[in-house]
Write an enzyme that holds these catalytic residues in place. Structure first.
Site, PDB file in Angstrom:
ATOM      1  N   ARG A  32     -34.776 -15.220 -53.110  1.00  0.00           N
ATOM      2  CA  ARG A  32     -34.160 -15.085 -51.752  1.00  0.00           C
ATOM      3  C   ARG A  32     -33.936 -16.321 -51.080  1.00  0.00           C
ATOM      4  O   ARG A  32     -34.777 -17.235 -51.080  1.00  0.00           O
ATOM      5  CB  ARG A  32     -34.775 -14.098 -50.980  1.00  0.00           C
ATOM      6  CG  ARG A  32     -34.333 -13.783 -49.612  1.00  0.00           C
ATOM      7  CD  ARG A  32     -35.301 -12.769 -48.566  1.00  0.00           C
ATOM      8  NE  ARG A  32     -36.029 -11.659 -49.747  1.00  0.00           N
ATOM      9  CZ  ARG A  32     -36.761 -10.914 -48.890  1.00  0.00           C
ATOM     10  NH1 ARG A  32     -36.930 -11.017 -47.679  1.00  0.00           N
ATOM     11  NH2 ARG A  32     -37.338 -10.081 -49.560  1.00  0.00           N
ATOM     12  N   SER A 117     -32.462  -8.074 -47.989  1.00  0.00           N
ATOM     13  CA  SER A 117     -33.469  -7.295 -47.303  1.00  0.00           C
ATOM     14  C   SER A 117     -33.129  -7.443 -45.863  1.00  0.00           C
ATOM     15  O   SER A 117     -32.093  -7.281 -45.039  1.00  0.00           O
ATOM     16  CB  SER A 117     -34.856  -7.441 -47.491  1.00  0.00           C
ATOM     17  OG  SER A 117     -35.582  -6.323 -46.881  1.00  0.00           O
ATOM     18  N   HIS A 118     -33.976  -7.964 -45.003  1.00  0.00           N
ATOM     19  CA  HIS A 118     -34.118  -8.288 -43.536  1.00  0.00           C
ATOM     20  C   HIS A 118     -33.811  -9.710 -43.124  1.00  0.00           C
ATOM     21  O   HIS A 118     -33.899  -9.912 -42.030  1.00  0.00           O
ATOM     22  CB  HIS A 118     -35.386  -7.829 -42.818  1.00  0.00           C
ATOM     23  CG  HIS A 118     -36.505  -8.539 -43.473  1.00  0.00           C
ATOM     24  ND1 HIS A 118     -37.472  -8.349 -44.829  1.00  0.00           N
ATOM     25  CD2 HIS A 118     -37.181  -9.609 -42.962  1.00  0.00           C
ATOM     26  CE1 HIS A 118     -38.131  -9.091 -44.856  1.00  0.00           C
ATOM     27  NE2 HIS A 118     -38.230  -9.877 -43.960  1.00  0.00           N
ATOM     28  N   LYS A 127     -33.660  -8.573 -56.247  1.00  0.00           N
ATOM     29  CA  LYS A 127     -34.825  -7.877 -56.528  1.00  0.00           C
ATOM     30  C   LYS A 127     -34.811  -7.381 -58.035  1.00  0.00           C
ATOM     31  O   LYS A 127     -34.312  -6.203 -58.029  1.00  0.00           O
ATOM     32  CB  LYS A 127     -34.812  -6.726 -55.418  1.00  0.00           C
ATOM     33  CG  LYS A 127     -35.279  -7.121 -54.137  1.00  0.00           C
ATOM     34  CD  LYS A 127     -35.614  -6.092 -53.252  1.00  0.00           C
ATOM     35  CE  LYS A 127     -35.878  -6.520 -51.672  1.00  0.00           C
ATOM     36  NZ  LYS A 127     -36.249  -5.375 -50.842  1.00  0.00           N
ATOM     37  N   ASP A 253     -33.867  -1.678 -41.420  1.00  0.00           N
ATOM     38  CA  ASP A 253     -33.504  -3.146 -41.493  1.00  0.00           C
ATOM     39  C   ASP A 253     -32.172  -3.017 -42.169  1.00  0.00           C
ATOM     40  O   ASP A 253     -31.327  -2.044 -42.653  1.00  0.00           O
ATOM     41  CB  ASP A 253     -34.735  -3.738 -42.320  1.00  0.00           C
ATOM     42  CG  ASP A 253     -34.832  -3.253 -43.820  1.00  0.00           C
ATOM     43  OD1 ASP A 253     -34.232  -1.983 -43.986  1.00  0.00           O
ATOM     44  OD2 ASP A 253     -35.385  -4.060 -44.568  1.00  0.00           O
ATOM     45  N   ASP A 255     -31.263  -3.737 -45.473  1.00  0.00           N
ATOM     46  CA  ASP A 255     -30.997  -2.886 -46.671  1.00  0.00           C
ATOM     47  C   ASP A 255     -31.347  -1.442 -46.802  1.00  0.00           C
ATOM     48  O   ASP A 255     -31.308  -0.732 -47.729  1.00  0.00           O
ATOM     49  CB  ASP A 255     -31.370  -3.574 -47.909  1.00  0.00           C
ATOM     50  CG  ASP A 255     -32.912  -3.650 -47.928  1.00  0.00           C
ATOM     51  OD1 ASP A 255     -33.592  -3.557 -46.933  1.00  0.00           O
ATOM     52  OD2 ASP A 255     -33.451  -3.774 -48.934  1.00  0.00           O
ATOM     53  N   ASP A 257     -34.517  -0.024 -46.384  1.00  0.00           N
ATOM     54  CA  ASP A 257     -35.825   0.367 -47.048  1.00  0.00           C
ATOM     55  C   ASP A 257     -36.813   0.503 -45.789  1.00  0.00           C
ATOM     56  O   ASP A 257     -38.021   1.084 -46.157  1.00  0.00           O
ATOM     57  CB  ASP A 257     -36.204  -0.191 -48.299  1.00  0.00           C
ATOM     58  CG  ASP A 257     -36.342  -1.719 -47.828  1.00  0.00           C
ATOM     59  OD1 ASP A 257     -36.253  -2.212 -46.975  1.00  0.00           O
ATOM     60  OD2 ASP A 257     -36.769  -2.583 -49.252  1.00  0.00           O
ATOM     61  N   ARG A 258     -36.863  -0.178 -44.662  1.00  0.00           N
ATOM     62  CA  ARG A 258     -37.629  -0.296 -43.956  1.00  0.00           C
ATOM     63  C   ARG A 258     -37.152   0.559 -42.564  1.00  0.00           C
ATOM     64  O   ARG A 258     -36.218   0.620 -42.291  1.00  0.00           O
ATOM     65  CB  ARG A 258     -37.990  -1.606 -43.381  1.00  0.00           C
ATOM     66  CG  ARG A 258     -38.829  -2.495 -44.483  1.00  0.00           C
ATOM     67  CD  ARG A 258     -39.416  -3.673 -43.933  1.00  0.00           C
ATOM     68  NE  ARG A 258     -38.308  -4.496 -43.405  1.00  0.00           N
ATOM     69  CZ  ARG A 258     -38.921  -5.284 -42.506  1.00  0.00           C
ATOM     70  NH1 ARG A 258     -39.843  -5.429 -42.030  1.00  0.00           N
ATOM     71  NH2 ARG A 258     -37.730  -6.061 -41.911  1.00  0.00           N
ATOM     72  N   GLU A 336     -47.137  -0.619 -45.193  1.00  0.00           N
ATOM     73  CA  GLU A 336     -47.072  -1.826 -45.206  1.00  0.00           C
ATOM     74  C   GLU A 336     -46.820  -2.333 -43.696  1.00  0.00           C
ATOM     75  O   GLU A 336     -46.055  -1.604 -42.934  1.00  0.00           O
ATOM     76  CB  GLU A 336     -45.967  -2.577 -45.782  1.00  0.00           C
ATOM     77  CG  GLU A 336     -46.166  -3.842 -46.032  1.00  0.00           C
ATOM     78  CD  GLU A 336     -45.272  -4.687 -46.785  1.00  0.00           C
ATOM     79  OE1 GLU A 336     -45.312  -6.077 -47.313  1.00  0.00           O
ATOM     80  OE2 GLU A 336     -44.274  -3.988 -47.321  1.00  0.00           O
TER      81      GLU A 336
END
Length: 497
Positions: A32, A117-118, A127, A253, A255, A257-258, A336
């Site tokens: 990243r 991601s974020h 990933k 976020d 993508d 996933d959060r 997490e």
């Protein structure tokens, strides 16, 4: 291949003549960095060749998020994979949870998701996963070394386009069919991220009364940060929940996933409390199961899990490490600090939209305000994650902290930096894997307990001690009585921050 490209590292330019690809984007378990300078088309191609050279299964799933640079990376990545003999099931631009769903649906474990991601819009990344379990630092290092040596397998692969969207939507609609006519009023904030790609269809099918902010995927993220962890990241969501009288809000976020939550008053729900509450509710249905939790989380999480008959397992911070442990222990839930929630039901997957619908379903059963769900959980006074820029030698500083805490009689947890546990609370110091920084967090039974822990833990750190204290005091404002009590503040720390 042009080997005269330059890469940016910090404020300097380093010539890439020897390697031909940027290396600063390689982190512990993903790749990243800033597009062009740290992540570029040459790296994408060589990563594809390297992945195809080491993957044991000759089929893989490829997806990419909605960042503006994603198509530029996906093209050479696909070419590299195919030239190394891989059969590539190309999903196009999707959310990360839809990519995980596709791997489960197709029964194919290897894959690469192109996403940062974020991270800010100027960033992108990869990933990769080679099998059932998340990639390890050693496996990622092997991919890097093969990419550098250009020691590639050559074979004829192919690319097949797969449309996973309707199947993914249907899976959510079937799973949460019980929400029809029962769902609380909710506000969702997609932040122009990947969740907006499907959210309207899911909500319409479930007949959920919802306001959706910024649903159009736009990789420039024009309305807010793609992150959800900062104090202002979900401010628009908080305002809209208050204005509309919604029962809760959920923000995703970049993508997808959060997810982060706010209650009916528009107040952020700390991830510690959310994970403890989810664990309690799920353990009622699946007693005796295991819950994996990030070592940055409050004591409320393991205490709640064990009080409700579950087994709590602590793991080092990081998506890869929590998810791997969830899979290896067949855990019911993993949590997490940053907002990732992992489920046995999703084969260890994390999905922000799934999590938000699950919370809606649990809230519909209770028929009480969201804030009431947390009132009977143990309460501790915790700082947020405090990130202190530090470009020096981190390991030596951490070792000094270990030695001092051991001398001070603390119980030590050393799976990620040092977590020193005292009777009145705990202090944590660890090195960031994504930036030149040290991260700290402190917790106590009360605010004064937390400050006592911080003083014991930080004592002797010199200039760094003062920097951390000034960050602590941004969040833990003291009354005049508290400031004077037992001389709690060290010399140099100030409440004028």
């Amino acid at each position: 291949m042009d080997r005269s490209v330059e890469r940016k590292t910090g404020g300097t330019q380093e010539n890439m003549q020897e390697t031909g690809i940027p290396l600063t984007g390689f982190k512990e378990c993903d790749i990243r960095g800033e597009f062009r300078s740290e992540v570029n088309e040459a790296l994408a191609y060589r990563l594809g060749r390297a992945f195809g050279s080491v993957a044991k299964e000759r089929r893989m799933v490829l997806g990419g998020d909605f960042r503006t640079s994603t198509p530029a990376l996906v093209g050479p990545l696909k070419r590299g994979l195919a030239e190394s003999g891989m059969v590539v099931y190309d999903l196009g631009q999707v959310s990360t949870p839809a990519y995980y769903f596709a791997r489960r649906k197709l029964g194919i474990r290897p894959g690469i998701m192109v996403t940062a991601s974020h991270s800010p819009s100027a960033y992108n990344g990869f990933k990769p996963i080679l099998g059932e379990l998340p990639i390890t630092p050693e496996e990622l290092e092997e991919l890097k070394e093969i990419a550098l040596r250009e020691d590639f397998r050559s074979d004829l692969g192919r690319i097949e386009r797969v449309d996973i969207r309707s199947d993914y939507i249907q899976s959510l609609v079937e799973r949460f069919a019980g929400l029809r006519g029962r769902a609380p009023k909710v506000v969702f904030d997609c932040g122009n991220g990947a969740t907006g790609w499907v959210i309207r269809d899911v909500l319409d099918a479930l007949e959920i009364d919802a306001t959706v902010l910024f649903p159009e995927p736009d990789g420039r993220f024009p309305n807010r940060s793609p992150d959800i962890a900062g104090p202002e990241d979900l401010a628009r969501l908080q305002d809209e929940v208050r204005r509309s009288g919604a029962a809760l809000g959920a923000g995703f976020d970049g993508d997808g996933d959060r997810v982060g939550f706010v209650d009916e008053e528009g107040r952020r729900i700390p991830s510690d409390l959310l994970i403890a509450w989810l664990a309690r509710e799920l353990l009622k249905r699946f007693p005796g199961e295991t819950v994996v939790y990030d070592l940055k989380l409050s004591r409320v999480v393991p205490e709640t899990v064990e009080r409700n008959g579950g087994k709590a397992i602590v793991q080092k911070s990081g998506h890869t490490f929590i998810k791997r442990t969830v899979l290896e222990t067949n855990a019911l839930l993993g949590g997490e600090y940053t907002g990732h929630l992992f489920y046995k039901e999703l084969e260890g997957g994390d999905d922000g939209l799934f999590s938000s619908l699950l919370v809606c379903a649990l809230l519909a059963e209770r028929r009480t305000p969201f804030s009431e769900c947390f009132k009977d959980l143990p309460r501790y006074y915790s700082t947020p994650d405090l990130r202190i820029p530090y470009a020096g030698e981190k390991e030596a500083l951490i070792q000094e902290a270990i030695d001092r805490a051991r001398t001070d009689g603390a119980r030590l947890l050393l799976i990620d930096g040092v977590k020193a546990e005292y009777e009145e609370g705990w202090g944590l110091m660890r090195a960031s894997v994504t930036e030149p920084a040290l991260t700290f967090r402190f917790e106590g039974k009360t605010k004064l307990d937390m400050l006592h822990v911080a003083r014991r833990f930080l004592s002797g750190m010199g200039e760094l001690e003062e920097k951390v204290w000034n960050r602590i005091l941004r969040y833990a404002s003291l009354t005049a009585e508290e400031e004077g009590k037992e001389n709690i503040l060290p010399e140099g720390a100030t409440t004028d921050v």
